[in-house]
Design an enzyme around this catalytic site. Structure first.
Site, mmCIF file in Angstrom:
data_model
loop_
_atom_site.group_PDB
_atom_site.id
_atom_site.type_symbol
_atom_site.label_atom_id
_atom_site.label_comp_id
_atom_site.label_asym_id
_atom_site.label_seq_id
_atom_site.Cartn_x
_atom_site.Cartn_y
_atom_site.Cartn_z
ATOM 1 C CB CYS A 133 -0.936 0.023 1.205
ATOM 2 S SG CYS A 133 -2.215 -1.235 1.122
ATOM 3 C CG HIS A 134 0.537 3.746 2.032
ATOM 4 N ND1 HIS A 134 -0.402 2.998 2.707
ATOM 5 C CD2 HIS A 134 -0.152 4.603 1.246
ATOM 6 C CE1 HIS A 134 -1.606 3.402 2.357
ATOM 7 N NE2 HIS A 134 -1.482 4.363 1.474
#
Lengths: 169, 259, 422
Positions: A133-134
């Site tokens: 995701c990040h």
């Protein structure tokens, strides 16, 4: 006539408002609390997992309280790598010895501490997990090494019921 | 004319009252003193625990209680077994769990979070085993019967020989409190059918009372909390009403003094 | 809508109010001149607002736990009652709240009937009120279906089957309502959707209801038009607010007794038995608030005509402002109407009682007489009464002593007409 006894009148109105406010607050609480985990959710039992068939260097993922739990049977190199890291290199310093009582087995919630995604196995710069995701990198002990996540992946309460069975919760 | 209206009201109410008393097949249920009735009504713990024993040793052979969990037995306001006792009770039942890693179902001892084990797989199986009559689930039975606890209490003690002129089919019993007097369930209780752990004499009357108390709790597990909160809420409302009443008098006195 | 110009004192307030005159609205609502002789029967408007908000808030929270599926609805309700934190409290408030709502609305309606609040110039308020009442019945009926007990299921079956009385298309409509060949899961999910929607429609209509009320202002026990603001009026805040508040608290005490000490007394035991399409309960009865109409339905021996009679019994109220020919509003000054008013109240109570009894023998006979009288009241007695009745002279203002300014024209007109009849 009302001007004669201002104290009593003031007291009456203040008391009415105060008592009314207490009642309103008391009514609001059940409406809020109903959204908290209910009795059946709280009572949800522990999960027992048979790990007899897991080979070294493999991870299985089981569901516990609606969240994935990673159970990894670590190789010797992974253990060595995890235990040789210096505390000052860690964003969230925790000893691998404390995270994995039995060094062969790492049990932790497979939830990225950044915003709750599930990190990928055997990915990332530290041979552990990588959150797509990040971009948070976790090492072979599930500790955060790089990226936006602030904490290591959480180790839940668990115990070995016998050599092949782990009870989570 | 005004008197005419009054007369009309009186006549119609007397009339309705008579019609009402004639119509309803008045059944006088057996009465007993229920500890959970009234403004401060609470359950009798001993009775609840004995009631559970009656349920599990007698009723549970046919009647399910599918909305209850074993954890409820240890919860506040219920029979309040200790956690250890409740765990032991749960562990004495086998539940089907799974599938395991091999995709197979397996049985294990029940845990606190498990629902009460049902005597039959499903409703059809229950009917098949009971001559076509489905023994109703008992979770909310007390609330599902018009007479409530008095009805259940009476029914358990209402078995009699059929009066002359009433013919009963095979497997049908006479009960003076049952709607239509014919019931498929045979008399479930008899004196001494179980032995209470606390030494209470297990008479039919005692067991009826205990198990009915237990069923009341099963249907209304939060009854004690409700009574407690209700008392507080009403006292609070009365205080606030009095305060607001005098505030109102004060405020309106401005208008009335002007007039 | 503005009774006088209002300018906020603060700069920010003025800036905001120039763009969205919310403060003007708030000022209008607090200063709204209200007749000072309103009695406690007038507090039920506020009580009804409370009921609506209570139902919406508790309904919203219940919807977070309820599962609208034929296999799970009953269980999810038990889950709410047993496991959800304060679930039992919220559900009992919601279930008894429906009854309290209807209790209040019936008092509100009968207050209008007594004091002639439906008459010119308040016809639109009245008609909006009737629409709200119809929507309330729809919401209550669909809400009762949601627990998916025996009464839910069979109530839904019976009520939806009413539409089958419509010639030619009736059967098709029923199938369409059901989304199948019987009341089943599709019926449940659509009822849940509509049950969720209707309260917000009601809320919107309540705003219109109040808006329409604020144009001519409140009727009052004397039933005369008042000059506002004047000696006859008081500002809504604090006078009416505190009085409504006091009445509301009294109402809440009754409400609390039901919720905490007999939460199931207004319901039916059979609804704690899960829905079973194979077995019909011995006596099917709707909730108490629908019983009078149920009695009317059953007292007509023809399927279609029964439905027509039941609907007419409600819809006749919508044309009431034109059926009542009397120029005088309040029953206080209409000695004959007052008598018939109380007979009507008794008639509706009798209908309600008969609705709960089996439709046979004496019950049926009484229900038929009561049904006939119900229509007689509205279609014959009311129109005739307006012409025949000798009314009592109506005072000129609420505060008779305050006669300064122009005389009250409406009151004077009323007086003239009543004298003419003499």
């Amino acid at each position: 006539m009302s001007d004669k006894k201002p104290e009593r009148r003031d007291f009456l109105f203040t008391a009415s408002y105060a008592v009314g406010a207490v009642g309103a607050a008391a009514v609001v609480w059940p409406l809020i609390d109903q959204m908290n985990p209910d009795a059946s959710v709280k009572a949800l039992a522990s999960t027992e997992v048979d790990v007899g068939s897991v080979k070294r260097g493999n991870t299985i993922t089981v569901l516990w309280r609606g969240k994935p739990v990673f159970i990894r049977r670590r190789t010797e190199e992974e253990i060595k790598e995890a235990r040789s890291v210096k505390m000052e290199d860690l964003i969230h310093p925790e000893k691998d010895e404390d995270r994995a009582k039995n060094p062969e087995w790492l049990v932790m919630l497979g939830v990225c501490t950044h915003l709750g995604c599930v990190p990928l196995n055997d990915k990332g710069d530290y041979d552990g997990w990588f959150c797509p995701c990040h971009g948070s990198h976790y090492d072979t002990s599930g500790r955060i090494r790089k990226g936006p996540a602030p904490l290591n992946m959480e180790v839940p309460k668990y115990e070995f019921v016998n050599a092949n069975t782990i009870k989570i919760g | 004319m005004k008197n005419l209206i009054k007369l009309f009201y009186i006549i119609s109410f007397i009339f309705l009252a008579t019609v009402h008393s004639q119509s309803a097949e008045k059944v006088d249920y057996l009465k007993t003193d229920w500890s959970f009735k009234g403004l401060f009504g609470k359950f009798d713990r001993g009775s609840l625990q004995r009631g559970y024993q009656v349920y599990t040793e007698v009723c549970a052979a046919c009647h399910s209680m599918k909305y209850l969990s074993y954890r409820n037995l240890a919860e506040k306001g219920g029979p309040e077994f200790s956690i250890i006792q409740a765990k032991a009770i749960a562990a004495s039942f086998e539940v089907v769990d799974g599938p395991n890693a091999d995709g197979e179902m397996f049985t294990r001892p029940a845990k606190l979070s498990d629902k009460f084990v049902m005597p039959y797989e499903n409703e059809k199986a229950a009917q098949a085993a009971n001559g076509g009559a489905y023994p109703p689930d008992m979770s909310v039975l007390v609330k599902a019967r018009g007479g409530g606890v008095d009805y259940i209490y009476s029914l358990l003690q209402g078995y009699e020989d059929a009066p002359s002129g009433v013919t009963l089919d095979e497997g049908v019993h006479y009960n003076k409190y049952m709607y239509g007097n014919k019931i498929k369930m045979s008399a479930p209780l008899s004196d001494g059918i179980i032995e209470y752990g606390d030494g209470t004499v297990a008479s039919v009357e005692q067991m009826s009372k205990d198990v009915t108390t237990f069923l009341m709790w099963a249907a209304e597990p939060h009854l004690e909390a409700r009574h407690r909160m209700g008392f507080k809420a009403i006292v609070y409302l009365i205080i606030l009403t009095v305060l607001v009443y005098f505030s109102m008098k004060k405020i309106w006195s401005r208008v009335e003094s002007e007039v | 809508m503005s009774d006088h110009d209002y300018t906020p004192s603060s700069k920010v307030g003025k800036w905001f109010n120039d763009r969205l005159p919310l403060l003007t609205l708030a000022n209008h609502l607090t200063d709204y001149p209200t007749p000072k002789n309103l009695n406690y029967w007038w507090t039920f408007g506020g009580i009804l607002t409370f009921c609506l908000i209570t139902q919406i808030v508790t309904g919203l929270t219940l919807a977070m736990h309820y599962i609208a599926h034929a296999d799970m609805a009953f269980e999810s309700v038990e889950h709410i009652m047993r496991d959800v934190n304060y679930g039992w409290l919220i559900r009992y408030i919601h279930a008894n709240g429906a009854s309290m709502f209807f209790l209040a609305v019936y008092i509100h309606i009968f207050r209008s009937l007594f004091y002639g609040s439906y008459k010119s110039p308040r016809e639109i308020i009245w008609i909006i009120g009737i629409i709200i009442y119809l929507l309330m019945m729809a919401a209550a009926f669909m809400g009762y279906v949601l627990p998916w007990g025996q009464m839910s299921f069979w109530g839904a079956t019976v009520i939806t089957n009413l539409f089958s009385a419509i010639p030619l298309v009736g059967e098709g409509i029923v199938t369409w309502l059901w989304g199948g060949y019987s009341v089943d899961n599709p019926t449940l999910t659509r009822f849940f959707t509509l049950h969720y929607l209707i309260p917000f429609l009601i809320l919107g209509l309540v705003v219109l209801h109040i808006w329409a009320l604020h144009v001519p202002g409140n009727n009052n026990p004397v039933g005369i038009d008042i000059k506002k603001p004047s000696k006859d009026t008081v500002p809504f805040h604090p006078y009416i607010v505190i009085k409504d508040g006091f009445a509301l608290l009294m109402f809440m005490i009754v409400f609390a007794f039901f919720v905490f000490y007999s939460p199931n007394i207004l319901g039916h035991a059979d609804n704690y038995i899960e829905a079973n399409p194979m077995v019909t309960p011995a006596h099917i009865v709707p909730e108490w608030y629908l019983l009078p109409f149920y009695a009317i339905l059953r007292s007509v021996p023809d399927k279609l005509l029964g439905v027509v009679a039941m609907l007419s019994a409600i819809l006749i109220l919508a044309v009431l402002p034109w059926l009542d020919t009397s120029k005088i509003r309040s029953a206080v000054f209409r000695p004959l109407y007052k008598q018939f008013y109380w007979i009507l109240v008794a008639d509706v109570l009798i209908l309600g009682y008969m609705g709960a009894m089996p439709a046979e023998g004496l019950y049926l006979l009484i229900a038929r007489v009561a049904t006939a009288y119900y229509f007689l009241h509205f279609l014959v007695i009311l129109p005739v009464l307006g012409f025949k009745e000798k009314t009592i002279p109506v005072p000129l203002s609420i505060t008779e002593s305050v006669l300064g300014g122009t005389p009250n024209l409406a009151a004077a007109r009323n007086r003239e007409s009543s004298e003419k009849l003499k």
